[in-house]
Write a protein that holds these residues in place. Structure first.
Motif, PDB file in Angstrom:
ATOM      1  N   ASP A 128      43.239  50.104  30.592  1.00 34.39           N
ATOM      2  CA  ASP A 128      43.752  48.822  31.505  1.00 34.39           C
ATOM      3  C   ASP A 128      43.076  48.904  32.833  1.00 34.39           C
ATOM      4  O   ASP A 128      42.190  48.404  33.183  1.00 34.39           O
ATOM      5  N   LYS A 129      43.339  50.489  33.723  1.00 32.95           N
ATOM      6  CA  LYS A 129      42.493  50.409  34.586  1.00 32.95           C
ATOM      7  C   LYS A 129      40.399  50.888  34.505  1.00 32.95           C
ATOM      8  O   LYS A 129      39.988  50.448  35.522  1.00 32.95           O
TER       9      LYS A 129
ATOM     10  N   ILE B 280      39.124  48.787  31.439  1.00 35.63           N
ATOM     11  CA  ILE B 280      38.671  47.940  31.762  1.00 35.63           C
ATOM     12  C   ILE B 280      38.611  47.236  32.672  1.00 35.63           C
ATOM     13  O   ILE B 280      37.470  45.980  33.117  1.00 35.63           O
ATOM     14  N   THR B 281      39.570  47.263  34.134  1.00 34.62           N
ATOM     15  CA  THR B 281      39.275  46.443  34.785  1.00 34.62           C
ATOM     16  C   THR B 281      38.353  47.210  35.829  1.00 34.62           C
ATOM     17  O   THR B 281      37.443  45.734  36.267  1.00 34.62           O
ATOM     18  N   GLU B 282      37.700  48.066  35.546  1.00 33.42           N
ATOM     19  CA  GLU B 282      36.458  48.985  36.332  1.00 33.42           C
ATOM     20  C   GLU B 282      35.047  48.589  35.401  1.00 33.42           C
ATOM     21  O   GLU B 282      34.206  48.814  35.660  1.00 33.42           O
ATOM     22  N   HIS B 283      35.116  47.969  34.560  1.00 32.57           N
ATOM     23  CA  HIS B 283      34.191  47.947  33.404  1.00 32.57           C
ATOM     24  C   HIS B 283      34.959  46.616  32.812  1.00 32.57           C
ATOM     25  O   HIS B 283      34.615  46.584  31.084  1.00 32.57           O
ATOM     26  N   LYS B 284      34.294  45.826  33.300  1.00 33.75           N
ATOM     27  CA  LYS B 284      34.906  44.571  33.088  1.00 33.75           C
ATOM     28  C   LYS B 284      34.156  43.828  32.084  1.00 33.75           C
ATOM     29  O   LYS B 284      34.351  42.655  31.368  1.00 33.75           O
TER      30      LYS B 284
ATOM     31  N   LEU C  44      46.081  44.099  26.219  1.00 29.07           N
ATOM     32  CA  LEU C  44      44.797  43.875  26.654  1.00 29.07           C
ATOM     33  C   LEU C  44      43.339  42.939  26.412  1.00 29.07           C
ATOM     34  O   LEU C  44      42.890  42.661  26.508  1.00 29.07           O
TER      35      LEU C  44
ATOM     36  N   LYS D 154      44.637  39.840  28.263  1.00 27.34           N
ATOM     37  CA  LYS D 154      44.496  40.034  29.612  1.00 27.34           C
ATOM     38  C   LYS D 154      42.545  39.943  29.604  1.00 27.34           C
ATOM     39  O   LYS D 154      42.126  39.291  30.643  1.00 27.34           O
ATOM     40  N   PHE D 155      41.821  40.920  28.673  1.00 30.12           N
ATOM     41  CA  PHE D 155      40.327  40.880  29.205  1.00 30.12           C
ATOM     42  C   PHE D 155      39.817  39.741  27.676  1.00 30.12           C
ATOM     43  O   PHE D 155      38.200  40.547  28.290  1.00 30.12           O
TER      44      PHE D 155
END
Length: 350
Positions: A218-219, A221-225, A263, A266-267
């Protein structure tokens, strides 16, 4: 909720994960004496862990209550909106037209797809192909995204990835020449080396590492959208060894599958989990079936089984809420996954 947030040493975190304490909820439901016994610490240390968990859980519950009110304020989603969301969900081509056809255009984002089969059938090859194809530029009908590849078996071969990446860029260049007359328009702005740079590779060697990594995604992918696919190759191996407590294994697998599903939603990305096979006693005989048991079979959105029919590889949609049961032939070539050379036009609806 991640055990990684606990203010304790990495070794103690590892022992908690090994004992099945993957979430704060799991810890909160246990006594300090049980925790002390399971991770081999004093009761006072276990009590401190339990106090931290209970305090943090209360704060999180308060935050979740506020989030739940926000959800209520937004109102329910209509079935019509859900249908359109599914209909227009981005898909990742497999590079096999027949296989894409039965999949409704390819592997769907916002869903978890399990692909299983016998050794040598091409599971890893499909995984690598998807990690490459997710990067096809938007102007060529792709997603222009990046991939996360989780390797639990050591079967990821970077030379093979480069081979498939080169074939992909060559195919795009050929396609560009067909649709553009201007030579400048024919230039494909993607290079095999850049394809390799856009695949984030993780090697995990135990089920605790596997669980910890899924918690970390989660962290990450948040940084690599721009990540649009997660490939887990395979989900199986570390959960088939050293597990006497089958209830614990089922719980760990269920929590992991749920996190991967969250995940994907969300993404808006695809999750592909590769699985091995095992034997099962059915009606007086032993038959091949996908590993991890019946309960695991309900944890994915789609389930695709790969099998041999004489010398031909076939993919069969065993389970899906939106796709018909069907089978299609495919080939594994030096250039990657392609249509079957013997019967590429045959697609059987079940």
């Amino acid at each position: 909720m991640e055990v990684g947030r606990l203010p304790i040493s990495a070794s103690k975190k590892g022992k908690l994960l090994s004992a099945g304490y993957t979430t704060f909820d799991a810890i909160a439901r246990t006594s300090a004496s049980d925790i002390a016994r399971d991770i081999e610490v004093s009761e006072s240390e276990a009590l401190e862990i339990l106090k931290y968990v209970l305090q943090t859980s209360r704060l999180d519950r308060s935050n979740r209550s506020s989030s739940a009110l926000d959800v209520c304020d937004k109102g329910a989603q209509t079935a019509w909106a859900m249908l359109n969301e599914e209909k227009f969900s981005p898909r990742i081509t497999t590079s096999c037209a027949d296989l894409d056809n039965i999949l409704g255009g390819g592997i769907s984002c916002r869903e978890v797809t399990e692909i299983g089969g016998v050794p040598g059938i091409g599971k890893t090859q499909i995984g690598i192909q998807l990690a490459v194809n997710v990067q096809i530029p938007v102007e060529y009908g792709g997603l222009g995204g990046k991939a996360i590849y989780i390797d639990t078996e050591g079967s990821f071969m970077v030379e093979r990835v480069l081979e498939i990446a080169k074939a992909c860029t060559e195919d795009l260049s050929e396609y560009s020449h067909l649709i553009h007359k201007d030579a400048q328009d024919c230039v494909v702005k993607i290079h095999p080396n850049s394809i390799l740079e856009n695949i984030f590779y993780f090697r995990v060697c135990s089920y605790t590492e596997q669980i910890a990594l899924v918690n970390y995604l989660d962290k990450f992918i948040t940084e690599h959208k721009d990540v649009k696919i997660i490939i887990l190759d395979s989900v199986t191996i570390h959960f088939r060894q050293d597990f006497d407590d089958m209830a614990l294994r089922t719980r760990l697998l269920s929590e992991m599958a749920l996190k991967l599903m969250k995940l994907s939603k969300k993404f808006s990305l695809a999750v592909v989990m590769l699985n091995q096979v095992t034997t099962k006693h059915i009606e007086g005989s032993f038959q091949l079936t996908l590993a991890l048991g019946d309960s695991w079979s309900h944890m994915c959105t789609n389930r695709i089984i790969l099998f041999w029919n004489s010398n031909e590889r076939l993919a069969y949609i065993d389970k899906s809420p939106s796709l018909k049961s069907a089978s299609a032939p495919y080939s594994v070539t030096s250039r990657g996954i392609r249509n079957s050379t013997s019967s590429s036009k045959r697609v059987k609806m079940m």
